[in-house]
Design a protein around this motif. Sequence first.
Motif, PDB file in Angstrom:
ATOM      1  N   GLU A  91       0.807  -1.220   0.000  1.00  0.00           N
ATOM      2  CA  GLU A  91       0.000   0.000   0.000  1.00  0.00           C
ATOM      3  C   GLU A  91       0.845   1.279   0.000  1.00  0.00           C
ATOM      4  N   ARG A 117       1.665   6.908   0.646  1.00  0.00           N
ATOM      5  CA  ARG A 117       0.583   5.983   0.315  1.00  0.00           C
ATOM      6  C   ARG A 117       0.294   6.103  -1.177  1.00  0.00           C
ATOM      7  N   ARG A 118       0.032   4.997  -1.816  1.00  0.00           N
ATOM      8  CA  ARG A 118      -0.111   5.008  -3.270  1.00  0.00           C
ATOM      9  C   ARG A 118      -1.193   5.972  -3.743  1.00  0.00           C
ATOM     10  N   GLU A 119      -2.257   6.130  -2.939  1.00  0.00           N
ATOM     11  CA  GLU A 119      -3.326   7.031  -3.365  1.00  0.00           C
ATOM     12  C   GLU A 119      -2.931   8.504  -3.257  1.00  0.00           C
ATOM     13  N   GLN A 120      -1.822   8.791  -2.579  1.00  0.00           N
ATOM     14  CA  GLN A 120      -1.360  10.174  -2.475  1.00  0.00           C
ATOM     15  C   GLN A 120      -0.658  10.653  -3.746  1.00  0.00           C
ATOM     16  N   THR A 122      -0.103  11.567  -7.511  1.00  0.00           N
ATOM     17  CA  THR A 122      -0.761  11.908  -8.767  1.00  0.00           C
ATOM     18  C   THR A 122       0.278  11.800  -9.885  1.00  0.00           C
TER      19      THR A 122
END
Length: 210
Positions: A91, A117-120, A122
């Motif tokens: 993750e 975190r990967r979702e951070q 862009t």
Amino acid sequence: MRIGPVLSNGIAGTRPADSGLDAGVERTMGGVPTFPHGRPLTWADLEAMPDDGHRFELVDGVLVMSPSPRPVHQRVVARLLVALTAVCPPELEVLPAPVDVVLADDTVFIPDLVVGRREQFTKQALIGPPVLAVEVLSPRTRHVDLELKRAKFQEVGCENYWMIDYDSPWLRCLHWENGVYVEQARSDGEEIIELQFPFAVKLSAQSLVR
């Protein structure tokens, strides 16, 4: 009026005066960008600058230019990248500089190594406080890394901040608790430390330098 010369390891002496950018970013003879005087710079201003290999950061709207790293500096970053990537949970992601870390519209850092975190992430940057920011100290950036960046990362709640001195060598690992950084562990020379944050890993300062 234009912004004055930017120190190679520090903050420009003046802030940029009219709103809006010129149609294209101008540069001084030394390659330092110039902006209209009168307002703090933003991440959008950095994005508008040509990608010419210079490393620029923002601190409260003021431009900072870092010098090119030395081979030993890059050796430390490479060794640490390998060590952390081998044990990084799925993750999270470990990346070396240059990656923009956008802490605020007027504050953008480029740590020597960052875990987020990967979702951070862009396409352009890592948005918000990273899980870990690492700075390798050098004579020309030492004060900025030890004091200014540490204070800013603490202020925004970056969970972990590590500093590495390749001359001594030592590795100091800070962990964010109740709004302040406390020392999680420190390695001097060959001393191996076992870290739990941001994930379990064993390291020694000397192993990152050789």
